[in-house]
Design a protein around this motif. Sequence first.
Motif, mmCIF file in Angstrom:
data_model
loop_
_atom_site.group_PDB
_atom_site.id
_atom_site.type_symbol
_atom_site.label_atom_id
_atom_site.label_comp_id
_atom_site.label_asym_id
_atom_site.label_seq_id
_atom_site.Cartn_x
_atom_site.Cartn_y
_atom_site.Cartn_z
ATOM 1 N N ASP A 35 39.134 38.677 38.493
ATOM 2 C CA ASP A 35 39.779 38.705 37.174
ATOM 3 C C ASP A 35 41.067 37.895 37.235
ATOM 4 O OD1 ASP A 35 42.110 40.437 37.913
ATOM 5 O OD2 ASP A 35 40.576 41.973 38.156
ATOM 6 N N GLY A 36 41.667 37.705 36.076
ATOM 7 C CA GLY A 36 42.850 36.865 35.990
ATOM 8 C C GLY A 36 44.041 37.379 36.785
ATOM 9 N N SER A 45 50.258 33.641 46.294
ATOM 10 C CA SER A 45 50.313 33.663 47.757
ATOM 11 C C SER A 45 49.924 32.311 48.362
ATOM 12 C CB SER A 45 49.459 34.798 48.327
ATOM 13 O OG SER A 45 48.099 34.578 48.032
ATOM 14 N N ALA A 46 49.012 31.582 47.723
ATOM 15 C CA ALA A 46 48.618 30.250 48.207
ATOM 16 C C ALA A 46 48.035 29.476 47.036
ATOM 17 C CB ALA A 46 47.599 30.371 49.334
ATOM 18 N N LEU A 47 48.841 28.590 46.451
ATOM 19 C CA LEU A 47 48.415 27.867 45.256
ATOM 20 C C LEU A 47 47.263 26.918 45.595
ATOM 21 C CD1 LEU A 47 49.243 27.691 42.256
ATOM 22 C CD2 LEU A 47 50.559 25.659 42.861
ATOM 23 N N PRO A 48 46.089 27.125 44.963
ATOM 24 C CA PRO A 48 44.964 26.227 45.235
ATOM 25 C C PRO A 48 45.137 24.916 44.467
ATOM 26 C CG PRO A 48 44.325 27.823 43.578
ATOM 27 C CD PRO A 48 45.737 28.167 43.997
ATOM 28 N N GLU A 49 44.383 23.911 44.866
ATOM 29 C CA GLU A 49 44.412 22.641 44.158
ATOM 30 C C GLU A 49 43.650 22.754 42.836
ATOM 31 O OE1 GLU A 49 43.291 17.988 44.970
ATOM 32 O OE2 GLU A 49 43.144 19.423 46.597
ATOM 33 N N ALA A 50 42.571 23.565 42.857
ATOM 34 C CA ALA A 50 41.705 23.694 41.686
ATOM 35 C C ALA A 50 41.394 25.157 41.408
ATOM 36 C CB ALA A 50 40.398 22.943 41.920
ATOM 37 N N VAL A 51 41.178 25.460 40.122
ATOM 38 C CA VAL A 51 40.709 26.789 39.726
ATOM 39 C C VAL A 51 39.538 26.600 38.762
ATOM 40 C CG1 VAL A 51 41.278 28.957 38.546
ATOM 41 C CG2 VAL A 51 43.015 27.830 39.957
ATOM 42 N N LEU A 52 38.409 27.212 39.094
ATOM 43 C CA LEU A 52 37.278 27.280 38.159
ATOM 44 C C LEU A 52 37.385 28.666 37.540
ATOM 45 C CD1 LEU A 52 34.711 25.948 36.993
ATOM 46 C CD2 LEU A 52 33.432 27.168 38.759
ATOM 47 N N LEU A 53 37.677 28.711 36.247
ATOM 48 C CA LEU A 53 38.149 29.926 35.596
ATOM 49 C C LEU A 53 37.206 30.398 34.497
ATOM 50 C CD1 LEU A 53 40.630 31.863 35.177
ATOM 51 C CD2 LEU A 53 41.484 30.167 33.554
ATOM 52 N N ASP A 54 36.713 31.613 34.622
ATOM 53 C CA ASP A 54 35.912 32.230 33.565
ATOM 54 C C ASP A 54 36.831 32.632 32.420
ATOM 55 O OD1 ASP A 54 33.729 33.418 32.248
ATOM 56 O OD2 ASP A 54 33.988 35.325 33.279
ATOM 57 N N TRP A 55 36.308 32.632 31.205
ATOM 58 C CA TRP A 55 37.110 33.027 30.043
ATOM 59 C C TRP A 55 37.108 34.542 29.878
ATOM 60 C CZ3 TRP A 55 38.584 29.383 25.850
ATOM 61 C CH2 TRP A 55 39.325 30.017 24.839
ATOM 62 N N ASN A 56 35.924 35.134 29.780
ATOM 63 C CA ASN A 56 35.790 36.556 29.445
ATOM 64 C C ASN A 56 35.714 37.428 30.694
ATOM 65 O OD1 ASN A 56 35.604 36.231 26.513
ATOM 66 N ND2 ASN A 56 33.696 35.178 26.972
ATOM 67 N N MET A 57 36.824 38.127 30.980
ATOM 68 C CA MET A 57 36.892 39.012 32.151
ATOM 69 C C MET A 57 37.722 40.235 31.801
ATOM 70 S SD MET A 57 37.812 36.282 35.171
ATOM 71 C CE MET A 57 39.174 35.566 34.248
ATOM 72 N N PRO A 58 37.478 41.342 32.515
ATOM 73 C CA PRO A 58 38.331 42.521 32.335
ATOM 74 C C PRO A 58 39.711 42.298 32.973
ATOM 75 C CG PRO A 58 36.781 42.892 34.122
ATOM 76 C CD PRO A 58 36.421 41.561 33.503
ATOM 77 N N VAL A 59 40.616 43.229 32.784
ATOM 78 C CA VAL A 59 41.976 43.249 33.342
ATOM 79 C C VAL A 59 42.841 42.144 32.734
ATOM 80 C CG1 VAL A 59 43.445 43.382 35.399
ATOM 81 C CG2 VAL A 59 41.088 44.255 35.482
ATOM 82 N N GLY A 62 40.621 34.827 31.022
ATOM 83 C CA GLY A 62 40.926 33.482 31.487
ATOM 84 C C GLY A 62 42.062 32.812 30.740
ATOM 85 N N ILE A 63 42.078 32.966 29.419
ATOM 86 C CA ILE A 63 43.108 32.271 28.636
ATOM 87 C C ILE A 63 44.497 32.858 28.929
ATOM 88 C CG2 ILE A 63 43.064 33.578 26.470
ATOM 89 C CD1 ILE A 63 42.762 29.773 26.572
ATOM 90 N N THR A 64 44.572 34.167 29.149
ATOM 91 C CA THR A 64 45.838 34.817 29.521
ATOM 92 C C THR A 64 46.301 34.331 30.894
ATOM 93 O OG1 THR A 64 45.186 36.739 28.225
ATOM 94 C CG2 THR A 64 47.007 37.041 29.770
#
Length: 127
Positions: A35-36, A45-59, A62-64
């Motif tokens: 989740d987001g 803790s460790a900034l990745p170069e890329a994020v593949l991010l789902d939109w609809n998640m609990p907690v 994605g947009i938040t």
Amino acid sequence: MSQRTCLVVDDSTVVRKAARRIIEGFGFRVSEAKDGQEALDACRSALPEAVLLDWNMPVMDGITFLRAARAEFGPDQPRIVLCTTEAELSKILEALSAGAQEYVMKPFDADILRDKFTQAGLLEEAA
């Protein structure tokens, strides 16, 4: 040179595993979050170069997460590809205006992800 990193964020284990297999094939070291909020903690803790991010998640959806990541880490890092079933143009525009570099529809395959990662500046154009 250190290996490039990608965080796959999706509440579906199946989608995370499928995306991991594809993205590892591009040469990235992949970590996962469900989740987001977990993703934001991982980025802190460790900034990745890329994020593949789902939109609809609990907690935290994605947009938040996208807005929080842009506020905290800036406009260009990490490079975020929003991945969703939301097809309306208004949703795509919302994602891009919130700071996503690219947008991919589910279901996706390796060719689609390669194309989006290339457009987002994460992969070189195929020769």
